[in-house]
Design a protein around this motif. Sequence first.
Motif, mmCIF file in Angstrom:
data_model
loop_
_atom_site.group_PDB
_atom_site.id
_atom_site.type_symbol
_atom_site.label_atom_id
_atom_site.label_comp_id
_atom_site.label_asym_id
_atom_site.label_seq_id
_atom_site.Cartn_x
_atom_site.Cartn_y
_atom_site.Cartn_z
ATOM 1 N N ILE A 125 12.932 7.935 -9.650
ATOM 2 C CA ILE A 125 11.946 6.855 -9.689
ATOM 3 C C ILE A 125 11.340 6.743 -11.080
ATOM 4 O O ILE A 125 11.206 5.635 -11.636
ATOM 5 C CB ILE A 125 10.844 7.090 -8.648
ATOM 6 N N ALA A 126 10.977 7.870 -11.675
ATOM 7 C CA ALA A 126 10.421 7.856 -13.028
ATOM 8 C C ALA A 126 11.444 7.341 -14.035
ATOM 9 O O ALA A 126 11.101 6.601 -14.973
ATOM 10 C CB ALA A 126 9.952 9.258 -13.410
ATOM 11 N N THR A 162 0.811 -1.219 0.000
ATOM 12 C CA THR A 162 0.000 0.000 0.000
ATOM 13 C C THR A 162 0.841 1.264 0.000
ATOM 14 O O THR A 162 0.287 2.369 -0.061
ATOM 15 C CB THR A 162 -0.930 0.014 1.221
ATOM 16 N N MET A 163 2.143 1.159 0.065
ATOM 17 C CA MET A 163 3.013 2.340 0.051
ATOM 18 C C MET A 163 3.190 2.840 -1.371
ATOM 19 O O MET A 163 3.010 2.097 -2.338
ATOM 20 C CB MET A 163 4.373 2.011 0.667
ATOM 21 N N ASP A 164 3.553 4.111 -1.507
ATOM 22 C CA ASP A 164 3.840 4.643 -2.837
ATOM 23 C C ASP A 164 5.133 4.028 -3.349
ATOM 24 O O ASP A 164 5.961 3.530 -2.575
ATOM 25 C CB ASP A 164 3.941 6.168 -2.795
ATOM 26 N N ILE A 165 5.319 4.060 -4.646
ATOM 27 C CA ILE A 165 6.442 3.359 -5.253
ATOM 28 C C ILE A 165 7.793 3.916 -4.799
ATOM 29 O O ILE A 165 8.773 3.166 -4.661
ATOM 30 C CB ILE A 165 6.322 3.381 -6.794
ATOM 31 N N ALA A 166 7.865 5.224 -4.530
ATOM 32 C CA ALA A 166 9.133 5.797 -4.053
ATOM 33 C C ALA A 166 9.513 5.210 -2.697
ATOM 34 O O ALA A 166 10.679 4.871 -2.461
ATOM 35 C CB ALA A 166 9.019 7.316 -3.963
ATOM 36 N N THR A 167 8.529 5.076 -1.807
ATOM 37 C CA THR A 167 8.800 4.492 -0.489
ATOM 38 C C THR A 167 9.140 3.020 -0.613
ATOM 39 O O THR A 167 10.019 2.517 0.097
ATOM 40 C CB THR A 167 7.575 4.673 0.423
ATOM 41 N N GLN A 168 8.479 2.316 -1.517
ATOM 42 C CA GLN A 168 8.784 0.899 -1.737
ATOM 43 C C GLN A 168 10.233 0.720 -2.183
ATOM 44 O O GLN A 168 10.972 -0.103 -1.634
ATOM 45 C CB GLN A 168 7.831 0.307 -2.772
ATOM 46 N N ILE A 169 10.652 1.485 -3.188
ATOM 47 C CA ILE A 169 12.024 1.375 -3.693
ATOM 48 C C ILE A 169 13.026 1.790 -2.626
ATOM 49 O O ILE A 169 14.090 1.173 -2.467
ATOM 50 C CB ILE A 169 12.186 2.220 -4.968
#
Length: 312
Positions: free
Chosen positions: A295-296, A213-220
């Motif tokens: 990230i992008a 459920t985290m945003d992709i930046a936090t996941q990475i």
Amino acid sequence: MEYVGDVGSLDPELLQLPDVSPMALKSNPYIADELFSLWLSTPETGRLIKSLLDDAKAGVAINVPGNSNSPNAAGSSPLPSLFPAGGAPPLSPRSTSGSPRIMKRAGIGPSVLGSPLKVVSQPVKEVIPQFYFKNGRPPPNELKQQCLARIDQLFFGHADGLQIQEFKSVTREICKLPSFLSSTLFRRIDADCTGVVTRDSFVDYWINSNMMTMDIATQIFKVLKKPDKNYVTQEDFKPVLRELLDTHPGLEFLQSTPEFQERYAETVIYRIFYYMNRSGNGHLTLRELKRGNLIAAMQHADEEEDINKILR
């Protein structure tokens, strides 16, 4: 003596002091106020006021000069009439049913007496749903069930778990992360270095810890950094760049020159920290990671074969 009160309403002539000129009292109002206070404190005045109050309660008109109807008042009362000639003070109401004190004692509310004021009910306590979760917001049950069903499909036939080369489909299809993060993600889950990631260990890392459920930046960011740190170092990027160089079709020409591959990876990492690590301390924070376009670029690199379009 400092006079503070308001004596504008006290007429010195009411004191009936023949030896004192009314003009003298008007020019010195504090003297009149002092004399009036002394007059009120005398026993005769107390008896007179009590007599007047008794007459008022009994409904007897207060006598005025030339008209004495009260049996309790002396005919030669020194108190001049405070009411218009022939008049009487307003009588106290006989009924006390509307008195606020009686209403409070009897428990009568405004609504019973037909008051236009509305009785305000007790405020309803509104339960505020939890909006902060230290480890991320738990996934909705429907989303969780969908993810578990997809996990069961990818891990079907692998009761012992997936090896590192088999794990890339999980990284892309379930985690929705760039494929060159697969090896790093695999090692984060396989903390004991067993060489495999089981279904239960992946579910515990990705779903039970609310990573999904985290945003992709936090996941990475969480995948890259070491578990006991709250920042990413240049060393943390090396395995990611190594996998990118080994798997990206636009970088195949570097595979025959390992030394140049290493220098290429170092150059990319230096550029990342030069543009994003504003503090220059070599510790890339989550806030810095989110403020940049890394990230992008990583997501684009997983889809674009021409690596030069991403590194510009």
